[in-house]
Write a protein that holds these residues in place. Structure first.
Motif, PDB file in Angstrom:
ATOM      1  N   VAL A   4     -16.063 -12.619  -5.876  1.00 26.59           N
ATOM      2  CA  VAL A   4     -17.220 -11.971  -5.244  1.00 26.59           C
ATOM      3  C   VAL A   4     -16.790 -11.236  -3.979  1.00 26.59           C
ATOM      4  CG1 VAL A   4     -19.424 -12.392  -4.094  1.00 26.59           C
ATOM      5  CG2 VAL A   4     -18.883 -13.590  -6.222  1.00 26.59           C
ATOM      6  N   TRP A   5     -15.978 -11.900  -3.157  1.00 26.83           N
ATOM      7  CA  TRP A   5     -15.523 -11.251  -1.926  1.00 26.83           C
ATOM      8  C   TRP A   5     -14.683 -10.014  -2.229  1.00 26.83           C
ATOM      9  CZ3 TRP A   5     -16.135 -10.416   2.995  1.00 26.83           C
ATOM     10  CH2 TRP A   5     -15.086  -9.883   3.738  1.00 26.83           C
ATOM     11  N   GLU A   6     -13.786 -10.121  -3.201  1.00 21.59           N
ATOM     12  CA  GLU A   6     -12.924  -8.985  -3.528  1.00 21.59           C
ATOM     13  C   GLU A   6     -13.747  -7.794  -4.000  1.00 21.59           C
ATOM     14  OE1 GLU A   6      -9.039  -7.872  -6.318  1.00 21.59           O
ATOM     15  OE2 GLU A   6      -9.892  -9.893  -6.354  1.00 21.59           O
TER      16      GLU A   6
ATOM     17  N   PRO B  61      -9.487  -6.441   4.538  1.00 22.48           N
ATOM     18  CA  PRO B  61     -10.381  -7.402   3.877  1.00 22.48           C
ATOM     19  C   PRO B  61      -9.718  -8.112   2.705  1.00 22.48           C
ATOM     20  CG  PRO B  61     -10.979  -5.169   3.250  1.00 22.48           C
ATOM     21  CD  PRO B  61      -9.935  -5.042   4.326  1.00 22.48           C
ATOM     22  N   HIS B  62      -8.743  -7.442   2.082  1.00 22.02           N
ATOM     23  CA  HIS B  62      -8.126  -8.034   0.895  1.00 22.02           C
ATOM     24  C   HIS B  62      -7.228  -9.217   1.245  1.00 22.02           C
ATOM     25  CE1 HIS B  62      -7.498  -7.884  -3.364  1.00 22.02           C
ATOM     26  NE2 HIS B  62      -6.187  -7.879  -3.233  1.00 22.02           N
ATOM     27  N   ALA B  63      -6.801  -9.302   2.501  1.00 23.09           N
ATOM     28  CA  ALA B  63      -5.971 -10.438   2.908  1.00 23.09           C
ATOM     29  C   ALA B  63      -6.710 -11.756   2.697  1.00 23.09           C
ATOM     30  CB  ALA B  63      -5.553 -10.288   4.368  1.00 23.09           C
ATOM     31  N   LEU B  64      -8.016 -11.758   2.963  1.00 23.38           N
ATOM     32  CA  LEU B  64      -8.796 -12.977   2.744  1.00 23.38           C
ATOM     33  C   LEU B  64      -8.869 -13.305   1.256  1.00 23.38           C
ATOM     34  CD1 LEU B  64     -10.538 -15.254   3.834  1.00 23.38           C
ATOM     35  CD2 LEU B  64     -12.509 -13.705   3.778  1.00 23.38           C
ATOM     36  N   THR B  65      -8.991 -12.284   0.426  1.00 24.38           N
ATOM     37  CA  THR B  65      -8.979 -12.499  -1.025  1.00 24.38           C
ATOM     38  C   THR B  65      -7.689 -13.181  -1.453  1.00 24.38           C
ATOM     39  OG1 THR B  65     -10.304 -10.500  -1.354  1.00 24.38           O
ATOM     40  CG2 THR B  65      -9.147 -11.374  -3.274  1.00 24.38           C
TER      41      THR B  65
ATOM     42  N   VAL C  65     -14.116  -1.139   2.693  1.00 24.29           N
ATOM     43  CA  VAL C  65     -12.900  -0.343   2.876  1.00 24.29           C
ATOM     44  C   VAL C  65     -13.219   1.058   3.387  1.00 24.29           C
ATOM     45  CG1 VAL C  65     -10.916   0.685   1.715  1.00 24.29           C
ATOM     46  CG2 VAL C  65     -11.601  -1.662   1.180  1.00 24.29           C
ATOM     47  N   HIS C  66     -14.210   1.708   2.807  1.00 21.72           N
ATOM     48  CA  HIS C  66     -14.525   3.083   3.232  1.00 21.72           C
ATOM     49  C   HIS C  66     -14.969   3.148   4.693  1.00 21.72           C
ATOM     50  CE1 HIS C  66     -15.613   7.267   2.948  1.00 21.72           C
ATOM     51  NE2 HIS C  66     -16.866   6.995   3.298  1.00 21.72           N
TER      52      HIS C  66
ATOM     53  N   PRO D 299       0.824  -1.217   0.000  1.00 19.40           N
ATOM     54  CA  PRO D 299       0.000   0.000   0.000  1.00 19.40           C
ATOM     55  C   PRO D 299       0.853   1.260   0.000  1.00 19.40           C
ATOM     56  CG  PRO D 299       0.008  -0.984   2.178  1.00 19.40           C
ATOM     57  CD  PRO D 299       0.740  -1.940   1.276  1.00 19.40           C
ATOM     58  N   GLY D 300       0.371   2.251  -0.720  1.00 18.43           N
ATOM     59  CA  GLY D 300       1.093   3.515  -0.785  1.00 18.43           C
ATOM     60  C   GLY D 300       0.418   4.631  -0.030  1.00 18.43           C
ATOM     61  N   SER D 301      -0.642   4.303   0.717  1.00 16.97           N
ATOM     62  CA  SER D 301      -1.386   5.319   1.461  1.00 16.97           C
ATOM     63  C   SER D 301      -2.036   4.660   2.667  1.00 16.97           C
ATOM     64  CB  SER D 301      -2.465   5.947   0.568  1.00 16.97           C
ATOM     65  OG  SER D 301      -3.437   4.978   0.220  1.00 16.97           O
ATOM     66  N   PRO D 302      -2.476   5.449   3.644  1.00 14.92           N
ATOM     67  CA  PRO D 302      -3.188   4.860   4.792  1.00 14.92           C
ATOM     68  C   PRO D 302      -4.439   4.094   4.371  1.00 14.92           C
ATOM     69  CG  PRO D 302      -2.506   7.102   5.292  1.00 14.92           C
ATOM     70  CD  PRO D 302      -2.219   6.892   3.831  1.00 14.92           C
ATOM     71  N   GLU D 303      -5.170   4.621   3.380  1.00 14.73           N
ATOM     72  CA  GLU D 303      -6.365   3.916   2.906  1.00 14.73           C
ATOM     73  C   GLU D 303      -5.996   2.567   2.293  1.00 14.73           C
ATOM     74  OE1 GLU D 303      -5.601   7.027   2.257  1.00 14.73           O
ATOM     75  OE2 GLU D 303      -7.166   8.143   3.327  1.00 14.73           O
ATOM     76  N   GLY D 304      -4.852   2.532   1.617  1.00 12.39           N
ATOM     77  CA  GLY D 304      -4.398   1.273   1.042  1.00 12.39           C
ATOM     78  C   GLY D 304      -4.071   0.246   2.102  1.00 12.39           C
ATOM     79  N   ARG D 305      -3.509   0.705   3.215  1.00 13.98           N
ATOM     80  CA  ARG D 305      -3.211  -0.229   4.306  1.00 13.98           C
ATOM     81  C   ARG D 305      -4.494  -0.781   4.916  1.00 13.98           C
ATOM     82  NH1 ARG D 305       1.171   3.399   4.870  1.00 13.98           N
ATOM     83  NH2 ARG D 305       0.038   4.818   6.256  1.00 13.98           N
ATOM     84  N   VAL D 306      -5.515   0.056   5.017  1.00  9.57           N
ATOM     85  CA  VAL D 306      -6.805  -0.424   5.523  1.00  9.57           C
ATOM     86  C   VAL D 306      -7.410  -1.437   4.548  1.00  9.57           C
ATOM     87  CG1 VAL D 306      -9.167   0.251   6.089  1.00  9.57           C
ATOM     88  CG2 VAL D 306      -7.252   1.658   6.855  1.00  9.57           C
TER      89      VAL D 306
END
Length: 231
Positions: free
Chosen positions: A213-215, A149-153, A223-224, A138-145
């Motif tokens: 579907v999950w992604e 959920p993306h870890a499960l993907t 994410v938001h 991630p290149g931003s705080p939002e990317g780290r957040v």
């Protein structure tokens, strides 16, 4: 175990998978039997897959320029624009993800090269894993957040690719060593490997559907709120 009559110690014979026995099983049991018969290979593929991904991710963290270069490439080749155009429509986004994962990665990257040169797809898959690890830094705080959920993907989709990789490994092994498939000709071994890959493709496809579907829905709807809560 009894000793042979001549007193020599007994030899341990490593069991090999019987492809003919596997073919007689119901289709939903064949993948389980294939994995059980080649559990050591399956374990090695798991370790190598997640290890290469983590290696790429670590490289991206240590050398941020690599991740920035990947982001620029995705912008230049239109990938980022394509994702942005369907991001707000999760069903279409999921279909796009599934199409890319099935055709570009599973088939064109892993399977097709291995049908021409034994194990070639595994090398391409390894390169993709490192590259993807770099890309997902991630290149931003939002990317780290978003990674939460993306870890499960990542886990779901990599498991699907591991099943495909196991299939192409069996194609290569049976092609080079037909006796491993209990057949006598390389062509028979090749076809046996293809059948095993086809059996493993069913659970792989199911995992890719779930992952797509999950992604799509997690990136769109999770994410938001997570960013507002955590940042």
């Amino acid at each position: 175990m009894t000793q042979p009559p001549d007193g020599t110690p007994p030899r341990r014979v490593r069991p090999t998978s019987d492809s003919s026995a596997t073919d007689t099983l119901p289709f939903w049991r064949r993948p389980v039997e294939i994995i059980r018969d080649d559990s050591r290979v399956f374990l090695v593929l798991n370790v190598a897959t997640y290890g290469l991904f983590v290696l790429g991710f670590a490289a991206g963290l240590l050398f941020p320029g690599l991740s920035q270069a990947r982001a620029t490439t995705l912008e230049d080749d239109g990938t980022a624009a394509l994702v942005g155009s369907v991001f707000d429509r999760p069903p279409l986004f999921a279909l796009l993800i599934l199409a890319v994962n099935v055709f570009r990665l599973s088939l064109l990257t892993i399977v097709v090269p291995s049908l021409i040169v034994p194990f070639a797809g595994l090398a391409f898959f390894g390169y993709w894993l490192v590259q993807t690890g770099v890309t997902l830094v991630p290149g931003s705080p939002e990317g780290r957040v978003a990674l939460i959920p993306h870890a499960l993907t990542i886990v779901i989709e990599l498991q699907a690719y591991i099943l495909v990789a196991l299939g192409v490994f069996l194609i290569g092994r049976y092609w080079i060593r037909p006796d491993a498939a209990r057949v006598t000709q390389r062509r028979q071994g090749y076809l046996t490997g293809l059948r095993a890959t086809g059996s493993l493709a069913l659970p792989a496809l199911a995992l890719l559907v779930v992952g797509a579907v999950w992604e799509a829905y997690s990136l769109r709807y999770f994410v938001h709120p997570l960013s507002q809560w955590l940042l």
